[in-house]
Design an enzyme around this catalytic site. Structure first.
Site, mmCIF file in Angstrom:
data_model
loop_
_atom_site.group_PDB
_atom_site.id
_atom_site.type_symbol
_atom_site.label_atom_id
_atom_site.label_comp_id
_atom_site.label_asym_id
_atom_site.label_seq_id
_atom_site.Cartn_x
_atom_site.Cartn_y
_atom_site.Cartn_z
ATOM 1 N N SER A 178 -45.552 -74.630 -55.719
ATOM 2 C CA SER A 178 -46.041 -75.509 -56.775
ATOM 3 C C SER A 178 -44.967 -76.486 -57.229
ATOM 4 O O SER A 178 -43.774 -76.178 -57.219
ATOM 5 C CB SER A 178 -46.501 -74.669 -57.972
ATOM 6 O OG SER A 178 -46.765 -75.477 -59.098
ATOM 7 N N TYR A 206 -48.452 -83.236 -57.875
ATOM 8 C CA TYR A 206 -49.424 -83.923 -58.727
ATOM 9 C C TYR A 206 -49.135 -85.426 -58.711
ATOM 10 O O TYR A 206 -48.024 -85.852 -58.404
ATOM 11 C CB TYR A 206 -49.304 -83.455 -60.187
ATOM 12 C CG TYR A 206 -49.578 -82.004 -60.435
ATOM 13 C CD1 TYR A 206 -50.879 -81.518 -60.459
ATOM 14 C CD2 TYR A 206 -48.544 -81.114 -60.691
ATOM 15 C CE1 TYR A 206 -51.138 -80.186 -60.722
ATOM 16 C CE2 TYR A 206 -48.792 -79.776 -60.949
ATOM 17 C CZ TYR A 206 -50.084 -79.313 -60.963
ATOM 18 O OH TYR A 206 -50.334 -77.991 -61.219
ATOM 19 N N THR A 244 -52.694 -82.297 -55.548
ATOM 20 C CA THR A 244 -53.673 -81.857 -56.538
ATOM 21 C C THR A 244 -54.137 -83.048 -57.376
ATOM 22 O O THR A 244 -53.322 -83.717 -58.009
ATOM 23 C CB THR A 244 -53.069 -80.776 -57.446
ATOM 24 O OG1 THR A 244 -52.700 -79.644 -56.645
ATOM 25 C CG2 THR A 244 -54.068 -80.329 -58.500
ATOM 26 N N HIS A 261 -59.848 -75.546 -59.649
ATOM 27 C CA HIS A 261 -58.591 -75.134 -60.277
ATOM 28 C C HIS A 261 -58.711 -73.746 -60.896
ATOM 29 O O HIS A 261 -58.123 -73.443 -61.940
ATOM 30 C CB HIS A 261 -58.156 -76.144 -61.334
ATOM 31 C CG HIS A 261 -56.680 -76.379 -61.380
ATOM 32 N ND1 HIS A 261 -56.065 -77.442 -60.757
ATOM 33 C CD2 HIS A 261 -55.678 -75.675 -61.962
ATOM 34 C CE1 HIS A 261 -54.762 -77.393 -60.967
ATOM 35 N NE2 HIS A 261 -54.498 -76.316 -61.693
ATOM 36 N N LYS A 283 -56.440 -81.580 -52.996
ATOM 37 C CA LYS A 283 -56.905 -80.372 -53.672
ATOM 38 C C LYS A 283 -57.642 -80.721 -54.963
ATOM 39 O O LYS A 283 -57.120 -81.475 -55.787
ATOM 40 C CB LYS A 283 -55.727 -79.454 -53.990
ATOM 41 C CG LYS A 283 -56.091 -78.132 -54.662
ATOM 42 C CD LYS A 283 -54.844 -77.290 -54.905
ATOM 43 C CE LYS A 283 -55.168 -75.909 -55.431
ATOM 44 N NZ LYS A 283 -55.734 -75.935 -56.788
#
Length: 379
Positions: free
Chosen positions: A106, A129, A155, A275, A251
């Site tokens: 992440s 992100y 994401t 999510h 995602k």
């Protein structure tokens, strides 16, 4: 009653973790309807039982983006994984690599890219992100490239943080959060020693590496809120597509039109995901969204799915609904919190065993044979 290994590990994680961490992992957005439906809708999927098919030989292996996998399962990106076990991202990555499946780090991990990537013998994936700080994004991509990360998971369903009320109640955020977390740690001595004391530093490793100073848990919520970008659109991803020369997966897809846009954009894959029910409550579960998306884009890019997957039987269900591969989030996090890397390894072994049982009893000898034909048609 034991329903699954994940259920067992969830109970063990709840006993071991301070409440602010357990509820951070366990909770969802708003009233958590989607969180519950992710599990319930998937468990309602009925499979056709077949017999006398000579199922003496099974092949669970698959290939994705040129990577060989022992089974069509990977570990999803989960923020703050390093707070659930000592240097938790490293432990989880090692368990995944030993099993022959991918681990996804992440953006908001505790352990930075440079700590996790050298610890395993296969390339890891990296999740990013779209953030207002484009300098951080470029820095993270450069570091991921340098570390040999093979696949970028982008994401897109967090232009704003979800309304997660459990975090305010548990002490993850809200008034006196730091004091509440300290008091909770004192009443969970095993975690306090293993992670609280021996698992330091407790900062967001990738962000700290960019900023040049520690970005700790106290800054986590504020940093996220200040940097998520509600103005993002497909054009904001174009420079990343040009910069990143490996597979790129989008995602957070729940709608067939967005899946078609991902094809037009040139993505190599999508992840059908809400999510884990942590963003917009009331949207479709991944299991319900997946078939229409598969009908729209199957064969044009790779389809992955997450949210609600707790067992090997769930994996088979998701594959039958149209996924090529699934990602585990909460399931592996519970196991990690309960028993470290050994717990994740055990969970993955059990997932494989459960998949084998499901494949034998549905007559699917290989992953390629897990198709919608295995599903009971609506009566």
């Amino acid at each position: 009653m034991i329903i699954s290994a994940s259920t067992d590990y969830r109970a063990a994680a709840q006993r071991k973790l301070p409440p602010f961490l357990f509820h951070y992992a366990d909770g969802g957005a708003y009233a958590e309807h989607t969180l519950r439906r992710n599990v319930a809708d998937l468990s309602d999927i009925e499979l056709r039982q077949r017999v006398l098919k000579n199922m003496s030989e099974l092949d669970l292996s698959t290939e994705l983006f040129g990577e060989k996998m022992s089974m069509p399962v990977g570990l999803a990106p989960v923020g703050l994984t390093g707070m659930f076990a000592r240097r938790g991202e490293v432990q989880a990555a090692k368990a995944a690599a030993a099993k022959g499946i991918p681990f996804t780090l992440s953006t908001v991990s505790v352990c930075p890219i440079e700590e996790v990537a050298p610890a395993i013998d296969r390339p890891m994936w990296f999740q990013l992100y779209v953030l207002k700080d484009r300098g951080f994004m470029k820095n993270a991509l450069e570091r991921a490239k340098a570390a040999g990360c093979s696949t970028l998971v982008f994401t897109v369903d967090m232009p704003v943080p979800g309304a997660r009320y459990r975090d305010a109640h548990s002490g993850m955020s809200g008034p006196n959060a730091t004091l509440r977390r300290m008091l909770q740690a004192m009443t969970h001595p095993q975690w306090a020693w293993d992670v609280g004391l021996m698992g330091k530093p407790h900062d967001l490793g990738n962000i700290s590496a960019y900023r040049g100073n520690p970005t700790g848990l106290a800054d986590y919520i504020g940093w996220l809120g200040a940097n998520f970008d509600p103005s993002i659109s497909w054009k904001d991803l174009e420079w990343i597509r040009d910069f990143w020369d490996g597979p790129m997966v989008i995602k957070g897809i729940l709608d067939p039109e967005d899946a078609r846009d991902a094809v037009t954009f040139g993505a190599d894959g999508i992840i059908v995901s809400n999510h884990g029910g942590r963003q917009l409550d009331g949207v479709l579960s991944s299991a319900r969204a997946l078939p229409a998306i598969a009908d729209a884009v199957k064969g044009e890019l790779k389809i992955l799915a997450d949210s609600g997957i707790r067992t090997g039987l769930d994996v088979v269900r998701m594959l039958a609904l149209g996924a090529d591969t699934v990602l585990l989030g909460r399931a592996f996090l519970y196991a990690l919190a309960a028993a470290g890397g050994a717990g994740v390894s055990n969970l993955l072994d059990l997932i494989e065993k459960e998949m084998r049982v499901a494949m034998v009893l549905t007559g699917a000898k290989s992953i390629a044979e897990i198709t919608p034909d295995l599903l009971v048609k609506e009566r």
